[in-house]
Scaffold this active site. Structure first.
Site, mmCIF file in Angstrom:
data_model
loop_
_atom_site.group_PDB
_atom_site.id
_atom_site.type_symbol
_atom_site.label_atom_id
_atom_site.label_comp_id
_atom_site.label_asym_id
_atom_site.label_seq_id
_atom_site.Cartn_x
_atom_site.Cartn_y
_atom_site.Cartn_z
ATOM 1 N N TYR A 80 -5.629 40.652 34.812
ATOM 2 C CA TYR A 80 -4.637 39.634 34.454
ATOM 3 C C TYR A 80 -5.309 38.310 34.126
ATOM 4 O O TYR A 80 -6.439 38.042 34.544
ATOM 5 C CB TYR A 80 -3.568 39.480 35.544
ATOM 6 C CG TYR A 80 -3.883 38.629 36.739
ATOM 7 C CD1 TYR A 80 -3.478 37.296 36.790
ATOM 8 C CD2 TYR A 80 -4.516 39.160 37.864
ATOM 9 C CE1 TYR A 80 -3.703 36.523 37.920
ATOM 10 C CE2 TYR A 80 -4.743 38.393 38.994
ATOM 11 C CZ TYR A 80 -4.340 37.066 39.013
ATOM 12 O OH TYR A 80 -4.571 36.307 40.129
ATOM 13 N N ARG A 98 -1.397 45.767 33.704
ATOM 14 C CA ARG A 98 -1.653 46.811 34.689
ATOM 15 C C ARG A 98 -0.645 47.951 34.625
ATOM 16 O O ARG A 98 -0.651 48.826 35.483
ATOM 17 C CB ARG A 98 -1.695 46.233 36.102
ATOM 18 C CG ARG A 98 -0.437 45.548 36.571
ATOM 19 C CD ARG A 98 -0.645 45.056 37.990
ATOM 20 N NE ARG A 98 0.456 44.246 38.473
ATOM 21 C CZ ARG A 98 0.409 43.528 39.587
ATOM 22 N NH1 ARG A 98 -0.681 43.535 40.314
ATOM 23 N NH2 ARG A 98 1.435 42.813 39.981
ATOM 24 N N TYR A 158 7.478 38.858 47.034
ATOM 25 C CA TYR A 158 8.480 39.102 45.989
ATOM 26 C C TYR A 158 8.096 38.371 44.711
ATOM 27 O O TYR A 158 7.937 37.155 44.696
ATOM 28 C CB TYR A 158 9.851 38.637 46.469
ATOM 29 C CG TYR A 158 10.925 38.708 45.403
ATOM 30 C CD1 TYR A 158 11.200 39.900 44.742
ATOM 31 C CD2 TYR A 158 11.672 37.578 45.074
ATOM 32 C CE1 TYR A 158 12.179 39.965 43.770
ATOM 33 C CE2 TYR A 158 12.667 37.634 44.107
ATOM 34 C CZ TYR A 158 12.913 38.826 43.460
ATOM 35 O OH TYR A 158 13.887 38.887 42.497
ATOM 36 N N ASP A 289 -1.912 34.791 50.285
ATOM 37 C CA ASP A 289 -2.818 35.805 50.842
ATOM 38 C C ASP A 289 -3.733 35.179 51.888
ATOM 39 O O ASP A 289 -4.012 35.774 52.934
ATOM 40 C CB ASP A 289 -3.661 36.431 49.731
ATOM 41 C CG ASP A 289 -2.810 37.089 48.656
ATOM 42 O OD1 ASP A 289 -1.703 37.564 48.977
ATOM 43 O OD2 ASP A 289 -3.253 37.118 47.498
#
Length: 390
Positions: A80, A98, A158, A289
């Site tokens: 990406y 992807r 999400y 993350d």
């Protein structure tokens, strides 16, 4: 996935060159934990192409065990591209490539149960569930409650652009209910599930032992039952390493709690709120993350809830102050020192790019970091504008 980061600001249409890096929610968490001194294993699927080679080498170089990653000769490794702007603004662009990737073809049959169940924590992401029907089936299998499984950590993650029908995102609530530890933004819960406020989110996830609600610039709240899950106990003094599998221990609003860092008892829960830090923003991608990795690091060490949230904010601050998705977190002694500040000192912290390089043993005031504008928060907001590209 392989990430391509722009060398100049501007629209994707105008950027002439990019730098290659690595990206992906689960691998980001694994790499950050490994850089913190924990033993981690990344289980996934990549192509036999050069990008797959690069991912395996780069993730292994962080200290992550990649021995259980499958190579797919028929499907490519996902990639990406993104712009350099703040992902919370309309100028930020992300282009995913992807569809049909090796990772999107993962199934439960691909996984070695021994590789999954020998660790203390199994960390999953809701992004995986959106990639394909097979990936959704995989997540359902991994979140099924069975005797002997490790603690299952689930980051809802999400991304509206990954769900063609917004109603399908309700499946993320089903998956979260199968987890022991859930990370979710209050904006995610509102948009995907129609839930408003940390308490409503907690009530919708009664099965989870621990629910972490990220509240944007305000901070984050953790709801946790008083009994710790099996296998997670307070770290003994002087202990540096344990054997195991996936993650092994080596070496806002304030409606959920009434004061900074406070805890309130309910019938089964404690609720603890910690405000976000002010940082000099470089790029917001990867902060969620990093927040999860910081919280998991403190969880593996059996630290108190307030410290777990502060670790999350500190790790997120490391990601926010670098251009890529992945940052080296502060050293454990330095993080412990910052996490131990009293509440007024914590709220005065102002972290700028390069702050993680500070010496943990330095005599300098930890509040006297390099000057920076308070551009962003450390609770890891999502990106509404992330749209998959066919």
């Amino acid at each position: 996935m392989v990430t391509f980061l722009p060398r100049l600001p501007g629209r994707l249409a105008d950027i002439p060159s990019f730098d290659r890096a690595i990206g992906g929610a689960e691998s980001n968490v694994a790499c950050t934990l490994a850089r913190t001194g924990h033993s981690t294993r990344w289980i996934s699927r990549v192509g036999t192409d050069g990008f797959g080679d690069h991912l395996l080498a780069a993730i292994a170089d962080c200290g992550v065990d990649v021995g259980h990653v499958r190579r797919d000769p028929l499907r490519p490794t996902g990639v990406y591209f993104r712009t350099a702007g703040d992902r919370a603004t309309d100028t930020h662009e992300v282009a995913y490539y992807r569809t049909g990737s090796a990772a999107s073809a993962m199934t439960a049959a691909d996984l070695d149960p021994a590789a999954l169940h020998t660790g203390r924590i199994l960390h999953l992401s809701g992004i995986t569930a959106a990639l394909s029907a097979d990936c959704l089936g995989l997540l359902r299998e991994l979140t099924a409650r069975r005797p002997g499984r490790p603690l299952v950590s689930f980051d809802v993650n999400y991304r509206p652009g990954l769900w063609r029908d917004p109603a399908q995102a309700r499946v993320l609530l089903e998956l979260a209910r199968g987890a022991d530890l859930v990370f979710v933004g209050d904006d995610e819960a509102r948009d995907a599930w129609g839930l408003h406020g940390p308490r409503a989110i907690r009530e919708a996830l009664p099965e989870a032992h621990t629910v972490v609600v990220k509240q944007g610039r305000d901070g984050a709240t953790v709801f946790r039952r008083t009994r710790e899950p099996r296998g997670l106990t307070r770290e003994p003094v002087g202990r540096t390493r344990e054997s195991g599998g996936l993650m092994r221990e080596p070496g806002g609003r304030r409606d959920a709690a009434t004061a900074t860092g406070s805890a309130t008892d309910t019938d089964t829960d404690t609720a603890t709120f910690v405000p976000a830090l002010r940082v000099g923003l470089v790029a917001a991608t990867g902060a969620g993350d990093a927040f999860a990795a910081g919280f998991l690091s403190a969880t593996l060490r059996g630290l108190p809830d307030r410290t777990r949230l502060r670790y999350g904010h500190l790790w997120a601050a490391a990601a926010l102050t670098v251009p890529g998705d992945l940052a080296t977190p502060p050293s454990r002694p330095y993080a412990d020192r910052l996490a131990a500040l009293d509440d007024p000192a914590w709220e005065r912290l102002h972290l700028a790019p390069g702050w993680t390089d500070a010496d943990a043993d330095a005599d300098a005031d930890p509040e006297a970091e390099p000057d920076a504008d308070p551009d962003s928060d450390t609770s890891g907001r999502r990106a509404d504008e992330e749209v998959p590209t066919q």
